[in-house]
Design an enzyme around this catalytic site. Structure first.
Site: not given
Ligand code: MN
Length: 424
Positions: A135, A142, A151, A249, A253, A358
């Site tokens: 991905d 996005h 952030r 997430q 992450y 996305t």
């Molecule tokens: Mn994705």
């Protein structure tokens, strides 16, 4: 083969022009018929065309000896592996046989009586065995929106972002076909006002509007795909919903990227639209500043104009369109993604899936995720039944659609639909 012209090709099957499935489209999929048989199919109007049956009727004589065999397989991988020349020859043959100019009445009668089925009477299956899945994160809108929220609003893009198409290796086992429901996942999340994580259901279940391309040609370990040749390695494109649990997430992450927030289920549309069908819809991509390194320098037009939309349908409710976007907004294109992916010698395989990331546009109505549309829940969306959504509720159905339109011709990508079920 790379023909830019776009002429309508009328068919003796009625309705193709207005359905998004004219003879200019001819996408590929796998259908399960009422009889229990499974076969490779294409679609013209609302008719599903059984390609295995056509091969058995000798409609493809002279094209490739293996077509009868590959069209009886439960996935398209073996067909894809036959290569672009076979795919092109098959496309031309289908356009001849199903075109209005076909004068062979006997052939048409046999096809009508044995190789056509209404789309509503078949069940579409997963079209490919996904061998590997990557991905990307290639929409600048996005990446900027997420960077602002997670952030730093001042420095939303990390320093590498404009220099390479950022991506991660995902999970192939949980990619499913449209119509498959997904249970709300559980996991670790960290409440804002606590140092310790808690375990439970995700409260921030999201969709990601993406497109994914299917690789059509193998490379050997150590080999690179030069950017000028990248499109020869791409068979076609599908709609892709990369379901994401935002609260899981944001806790998990760092430092290695998405993991359990993403691999509980991703959904593809049942149709692979070939790159050849999409060729007339190429458009220039956004300007890339600073200039990219030579191995990533693409020849314009590098993007494709595909109108995209996402709807949410609550249980027993109506569809509400929540996003309208376009694949042409992508900062990094498919050829750049593939050239980058293989520049270190990483080998690719027929059936690999590479998702775009996305796809968001500039205005708020074009954001490709609930995270962005509601700005992490701060501005809930109102649906027509009066209810509000910060993220997805149980029993919501998410439907993605895509189409190309030009000179009165429409190419549809079908629908990518999934229902969110309560936890298992
Ligand atoms: Mn994705």
């Amino acid at each position: 083969m790379k023909d830019n012209s776009l002429k309508p090709i009328p068919s003796w099957i009625q309705g193709g022009e207005n359905s998004g499935f004219p003879l200019n489209n001819l996408p590929f999929g796998i259908a399960a018929f009422n009889s229990g048989l499974i076969a490779a199919v294409t679609r013209i109007g609302d008719q599903v065309v059984n390609l295995h049956k056509l091969a058995a009727l000798d409609v493809f004589s002279g094209l490739h000896a293996k077509l009868l065999h590959v069209f009886s397989q439960p996935v398209l991988n073996d067909f894809i592996e036959l290569g672009p020349q076979v795919h092109h020859d098959l496309r031309v043959r289908l356009q001849q046989v199903f075109g209005l100019d076909n004068t062979d009445k006997q052939q048409i009668d046999v096809i009508k009586s044995s190789a056509l089925t209404s789309f509503n009477a078949v069940r579409m299956l997963m079209p490919v065995k996904v061998t590997d899945y990557t991905d990307f994160y290639s929409s600048i809108e996005h990446a900027t929106n997420v960077g602002k929220m997670f952030r730093d609003p001042e420095n939303a893009l990390l320093p590498n972002w404009r220099h390479l198409p950022v991506g991660y290796h995902g999970r192939a086992s949980s990619i499913v076909v449209s119509g498959t429901s997904i249970h709300r996942p559980m996991g670790q999340t960290k409440p804002v006002n606590s140092d310790a994580p808690v375990f439970g259901l995700t409260k921030m279940l999201d969709f990601e509007l993406e497109m994914a391309f299917v690789v059509g040609k193998n490379t050997a370990l150590g080999e690179h795909v030069p950017i000028g040749k990248a499109r020869d390695y791409i068979f076609g494109l599908m709609l892709f919903n990369d379901l994401s649990a935002r609260d899981i997430q944001s806790w998990e992450y760092v430092p290695l990227g998405p993991f359990l927030a993403k691999n509980f289920g991703s959904v593809v549309a049942p149709w692979i639209v070939t790159l050849e069908a999409l060729y007339p819809f190429r458009v220039d991509g956004p300007a890339q500043e600073p200039e990219v390194l030579p191995y990533l320098k693409s020849v314009e037009p590098r993007n494709f104009d595909v109108q995209l939309e996402v709807s949410i349908r609550p249980e027993k409710g109506n569809e509400n369109i929540v996003c309208r976007s376009n694949y042409k907004y992508m900062y990094w294109s498919m050829d750049q993604q593939l050239a980058h992916h293989t520049i270190n010698g990483c080998n690719i395989t027929v059936g690999d899936l590479y998702a775009s990331g996305t796809i968001s546009g500039r205005d708020a109505g074009s954001y490709g995720s609930m995270l962005e549309l509601t700005w992490r829940g701060a501005n809930p969306l109102k649906l027509d039944d009066g209810s509000e959504r910060k993220f997805l509720n149980d029993n919501d159905t998410v439907i993605m659609r895509g189409r190309c339109q030009k000179d009165g011709i429409e190419i549809s990508f079908g629908e990518c639909e999934t229902k969110i079920l309560a936890a298992k």
